[in-house]
Enzyme design. Structure first.
Site, PDB file in Angstrom:
ATOM      1  N   ASP A 170       0.770  -1.232   0.000  1.00 15.92           N
ATOM      2  CA  ASP A 170       0.000   0.000   0.000  1.00 15.92           C
ATOM      3  C   ASP A 170       0.808   1.293   0.000  1.00 15.92           C
ATOM      4  OD1 ASP A 170      -1.665  -2.110   0.567  1.00 15.92           O
ATOM      5  OD2 ASP A 170      -2.694  -1.157   2.227  1.00 15.92           O
ATOM      6  N   GLU A 400       2.945  -8.701  11.521  1.00 15.05           N
ATOM      7  CA  GLU A 400       2.594  -8.410  10.132  1.00 15.05           C
ATOM      8  C   GLU A 400       3.843  -8.231   9.270  1.00 15.05           C
ATOM      9  OE1 GLU A 400      -0.230  -5.228   7.656  1.00 15.05           O
ATOM     10  OE2 GLU A 400       0.032  -5.019   9.825  1.00 15.05           O
TER      11      GLU A 400
END
Length: 449
Positions: A170, A400
């Site tokens: 992103d 993550e």
């Protein structure tokens, strides 16, 4: 071969327990608090972890994902299976209710790793899984065709993204300049949920988010019409990660289609692949020495390599001179950090070791890079990446992502795809469970045979 939970060693059992804890009944959330829905490429990659101890649950994961396919063939990047009003941006911001099936979804897609995952699930036991795979192949075929129709309408052989989120990566520095041309005046006020949960230094900045939301507004205002998007969207960028994953997906779809006697799908996939293989070379930059992002609106190349640049090796054949240069550059990167592979060039002025996609290490990208390296004979470099990934998880648990300098974990905790990659990679350390895809250039006719 399938093992039971009781067969797993303590480390792998903990990874499996994370998947089980994030299971919501047929689909898995990436992280219980940060991402409470089904995400596209997260979900596909999670199926690999489930396949080690629960093959049926692995198939449910990809079946659930593909059940949300739009009529035009797109498989969305978020599926909102339940109401969670605190999440932003939710269904109201995406505005897809009139064009998406129930449940609501986002209006964009993500990298199509599903075909590669399903090929591996099928290869575990072809006879047992033949029927389930056969039902999914037409969905994959339609999704892959959507990419060429909707994201490459001019036939360049490289698919574009209309939003950074569509890349799955992103907040890359690659997006900074293309986003700078976007007017954010109409975005209005909103409350981000991510920074309520995660440290701000690990997430995109507010200015980035304003631009993200401006693109969501653009898509919503045109009712996610693909012709309007391809013609008018101010963000229209081709990048190596998405294109490499799609090329790999077509190869794996061809392999499955031939195995299952779906010759029509094999022919269509081969035709698409020939176009994509040729077009991908447009992303090579002699100045940078690798495959880089191209802003198609301004015909401008990015100035830095990303971890997605090395997914060219995962996609298929890279001619030896270039493959060798890429391996040398990657080896140099690894001398600049303690653990690889950083998501952005650690020598670049825009490198940020802990902020989302601007430098951190991601386990699932490492697995794809290592797979491509193995298939190009770079086994020592692949092993270094596998060992680095394992060491980061050992140090900071199933986060993550990870700082390549300190090893600090970032983003969400108890993260599904990190657990899945750890479990799958430990069980399948050297590549595909049947055969690697063809790594020499072929014609559509040769691919389809």
């Amino acid at each position: 071969m399938t093992t039971t939970l009781n067969d797993l060693n303590p480390k792998n059992r903990r990874a499996a327990d994370i998947l089980i804890a994030n299971d919501r009944g047929g689909y898995t959330v990436p992280s219980a608090k940060l991402y409470p829905f089904q995400w596209n490429w997260d979900s596909a990659l999670v199926a690999l972890g489930f396949s080690i101890f629960d093959p049926d649950r692995a198939w449910q994961e990809v079946e659930s994902l593909l059940s949300a396919q739009w009529d035009n063939g797109m498989v969305p990047h978020i599926i909102f299976w339940k109401v969670e009003k605190s999440y932003f941006p939710g269904p109201d911001q995406w505005g897809t209710a009139d064009i998406a099936h129930n449940p609501p979804t986002s209006g964009i897609t993500q990298p199509p790793v599903a075909a590669t995952v399903i090929q591996r699930l099928l290869a575990e036991d072809v006879d047992a899984h033949r029927d389930r795979a056969a039902k999914l192949l037409p969905k994959l075929d339609r999704w892959h065709q959507w990419f060429l129709d909707a994201r490459d309408p001019d036939g360049l052989g490289i698919v574009a993204i209309m939003h950074p989120w569509e890349s799955g990566r992103d907040n890359l520095p690659d997006w900074d300049r293309p986003l700078s041309f976007i007017d954010t005046a109409g975005v209005g006020t909103y409350h981000r949920r991510d920074t309520d949960i995660v440290n701000e230094d690990e997430r995109p900045k507010n200015n980035d988010y304003d631009h993200y939301m401006a693109l969501v507004k653009f898509g919503r205002d045109c009712n996610w019409d693909t012709k309007t998007i391809s013609r008018d969207c101010p963000f229209w960028v081709a990048e190596p990660g998405m294109n490499a994953i799609l090329r790999r997906a077509e190869r794996d779809l061809i392999a499955m289609a031939k195995l299952l006697g779906k010759d029509d799908i094999a022919r269509r996939a081969a035709s698409r692949l020939a176009r994509l293989d040729t077009g991908f070379e447009k992303l090579w930059s002699d100045d940078v020495g690798g495959y880089v992002t191209l802003d198609l609106r301004r015909d401008e190349y990015a100035t830095g390599l990303t971890s997605g640049s090395w997914l060219a090796l995962f996609a298929g054949h890279v001619e030896p001179k270039r493959a060798g240069k890429m391996a040398t550059t990657l080896s140099h990167w690894l001398t600049q950090v303690n653990r690889g592979v950083p998501s952005f060039d650690p020598n670049h002025e825009l490198f940020d070791s802990i902020r989302y996609w601007r430098g951190p290490v991601w386990a699932m990208v490492n697995w794809m890079i290592a797979t491509g390296l193995i298939e190009h004979g770079e086994t020592d470099l692949a092993e270094r990446i596998r060992a680095d990934t394992e060491a980061l998880i050992e140090q900071s648990d199933y986060r993550e992502y990870f700082c390549p300098v300190t090893g600090r974990g970032g983003g969400g905790s108890g993260f599904s795809w990190t657990a899945s990659m750890s479990l799958y990679w430990a069980s399948r350390p050297t590549g595909d469970v049947i055969s690697s895809p063809v790594l020499t250039p072929t014609t559509p006719e040769q691919e389809a045979k």
